[in-house]
Design an enzyme around this catalytic site. Structure first.
Site, PDB file in Angstrom:
ATOM      1  N   GLY A 112       0.828  -1.208   0.000  1.00 41.71           N
ATOM      2  CA  GLY A 112       0.000   0.000   0.000  1.00 41.71           C
ATOM      3  C   GLY A 112       0.858   1.252   0.000  1.00 41.71           C
ATOM      4  O   GLY A 112       0.538   2.243  -0.666  1.00 41.71           O
TER       5      GLY A 112
ATOM      6  N   SER B 248      -3.795   9.178   8.170  1.00 44.02           N
ATOM      7  CA  SER B 248      -3.067   8.254   7.295  1.00 44.02           C
ATOM      8  C   SER B 248      -1.782   8.898   6.804  1.00 44.02           C
ATOM      9  O   SER B 248      -1.817   9.905   6.090  1.00 44.02           O
ATOM     10  CB  SER B 248      -3.929   7.858   6.098  1.00 44.02           C
TER      11      SER B 248
ATOM     12  N   LYS C  55      -6.745  -2.479   5.778  1.00 44.33           N
ATOM     13  CA  LYS C  55      -5.319  -2.855   5.693  1.00 44.33           C
ATOM     14  C   LYS C  55      -5.178  -4.020   4.704  1.00 44.33           C
ATOM     15  O   LYS C  55      -6.073  -4.262   3.905  1.00 44.33           O
ATOM     16  CB  LYS C  55      -4.797  -3.215   7.084  1.00 44.33           C
TER      17      LYS C  55
ATOM     18  N   ARG D 295      -7.931  -2.353  -2.049  1.00 43.87           N
ATOM     19  CA  ARG D 295      -7.693  -1.278  -1.073  1.00 43.87           C
ATOM     20  C   ARG D 295      -8.028   0.091  -1.674  1.00 43.87           C
ATOM     21  O   ARG D 295      -7.750   0.351  -2.839  1.00 43.87           O
ATOM     22  CB  ARG D 295      -6.239  -1.340  -0.580  1.00 43.87           C
TER      23      ARG D 295
ATOM     24  N   ASP E  32      -0.414  -0.681  13.177  1.00 43.75           N
ATOM     25  CA  ASP E  32       0.037  -1.970  12.630  1.00 43.75           C
ATOM     26  C   ASP E  32       0.299  -3.013  13.725  1.00 43.75           C
ATOM     27  O   ASP E  32       0.474  -4.195  13.431  1.00 43.75           O
ATOM     28  CB  ASP E  32       1.310  -1.777  11.790  1.00 43.75           C
TER      29      ASP E  32
END
Ligand code: S3P
Length: 428
Positions: free
Chosen positions: A95, A168, A343, A123, A316
């Site tokens: 990503g 983000s 994710k 995603r 994460d």
């Protein structure tokens, strides 16, 4: 797919591990080295599949990149010297590669097409493409740019003043990287602070950037010059061994070279709140990114609540923190973490489903999960969903289960931690 049966028989863990390079910083070191003119050298680079995807994309743009051990040597003519790629840029499972490259390519001189694996194809990309389109970017893709494959026609861009709708670092970084080529002052406003590796690296490569109270601003048109980057160890990888050391009996492990950037250190705070026996000794000679040696021992843990501003600082680490919570006394509540659903897989569903198979008392909520502990865990067959962090959560669980844990696909772990199983062997 490589099925792996893990029968560890509840070992004690002892020894020292040097944590491999940070994934986020490794990606950015290659991206900045490719944008900058001249030579960049990188030490401690993570040889994970995601970061190798980033190298591969820039080689297709004509940037010379050599890898020797964990050192990377980049020699770039600068963005204006890039070649138009004749092949599709393949971003694999990454990503960060996909989203940050969108920001870079939007203001380049080249046309390019980018795609990734099946997970990347699900995603959301509009979170990046929407602000880039406001800057004048020409990007098309499936579902009006929501999903890969994406085609990017580089063009001249205008700076914007952007309020981040979601915490983000990938969105923030894409806008900042596009801002490098935009006319005017790019401003990004964060309500919740996300990882700041891009801001640090902009400075390291010679850009002037102002960061104050969650507002980042800088002038477009600044040129970057090649430099030396020292990549810290990845706290998101260290997380698996921090938890292993705390939950395995009679254990003590030392983790060297752990990045402790304050925008990434939420897990340290949570471990301290839960009562972990842990010491953190910062390294005096850290460069742009601070590092530490962390020692952790078998701990008597109590439940906690994880919510609010800490979430982006440990997003994460939530799969492995959920495993930790199964061994803590009381009810651990994780909230404000709906980002987990987008994710590598839906990590709320995956964590809850897989830990339940081991006997954990865990339930999903709209924006997180609730875990009751302590609960002894039993072996079971687990799915990884092709998600490295779900795979590693299952493997660390196998250190405390009665009976074997089988992972349907252990290969996915190489995305961020190719030496993970060697590291388990060396401390058990
Ligand atoms: C990353 C940002 C985070 C994180 C990802 C790496 C980065 O994603 O989960 O593993 O390197 O910028 P979001 O930006 O989607 O929060």
């Amino acid at each position: 797919m490589n099925e792996k049966v893990l029968q560890y028989n509840k070992p004690t863990l002892r020894g020292t591990l040097t944590i491999p390079g940070d994934k986020s910083v490794s990606h950015r070191s290659v991206m900045f080295g490719a944008i900058a003119t001249g030579k960049t050298t990188v030490d401690g680079f993570l040889l994970g599949e995601d970061c190798l995807s980033t190298i591969d994309c820039f080689r297709k743009l004509g940037v010379k990149i050599d890898v020797e051990g964990t050192s990377v040597f980049i020699d770039s003519p600068g963005m204006d010297g890039w070649q138009e790629p004749t092949e599709i840029l393949y971003t694999g499972n990454s990503g960060t590669t996909t989203r940050l490259m969108l920001g870079i390519l939007a203001g380049s001189n080249v046309h390019s097409v980018m795609t990734g694996d099946a997970s990347i194809g699900k995603r959301p990309m509009r979170r990046v493409i929407d602000p880039l389109r406001q800057m004048g970017a020409h990007i098309t893709g499936r579902a009006n740019g929501q999903y890969t494959p994406l085609a990017i026609q580089g063009t001249s861009l205008q700076a914007i003043d952007y309020h981040m709708p979601v915490a983000s670092a990938q969105v923030k970084s894409a806008v900042l990287l596009a801002g490098l080529r935009a006319a005017g002052t790019t401003i990004v406003r964060e309500t919740e602070i996300s990882r700041d590796h891009t801001e640090r690296m902009l400075r390291q490569f010679g850009a002037e950037i102002d960061v104050r109270d969650g507002v980042i601003s800088f002038e477009g048109g600044q040129t970057l010059t090649g430099t030396h980057v020292s990549v810290p160890g990845d706290i998101s990888s260290a997380a698996f061994f921090l938890v292993a050391g705390a939950i395995c009996h009679n254990s003590k492990i030392m983790l060297e070279n752990v990045g402790i950037n304050p925008t990434r250190d939420g897990i340290i705070e949570v471990l301290q709140n839960m009562g972990a026996s842990m010491t953190v000794i910062p390294n005096e000679d850290s460069q742009s990114e601070p590092t530490a040696t962390i020692t952790i021992e078998t701990s008597s843990l109590k439940a906690t609540t994880i919510e609010g501003e800490i979430i982006p600082r440990l997003i994460d680490e939530i799969p492995i923190l959920a495993l930790l919570a199964t061994q803590a006394d009381g009810k651990t509540v994780i909230k404000d973490a709906e980002e987990l659903k987008v994710k590598e897989t839906d990590r709320i569903a995956a964590v809850v489903d897989e830990l339940r198979k081991l006997g954990a008392k865990i339930e999903a909520t709209e924006d997180g999960m609730i875990i009751e502990g302590p609960t002894p865990l039993q072996g079971a067959s687990l799915q990884t969903y092709g998600d490295h962090r779900i795979g590693m959560m299952g493997a660390i669980a196998a250190l405390i289960t009665d009976g074997a844990v089988t992972l349907d696909d252990a290969d996915c772990i190489a995305v961020s931690y190719p030496t993970f199983f060697e590291h388990i062997e060396s401390v058990k």
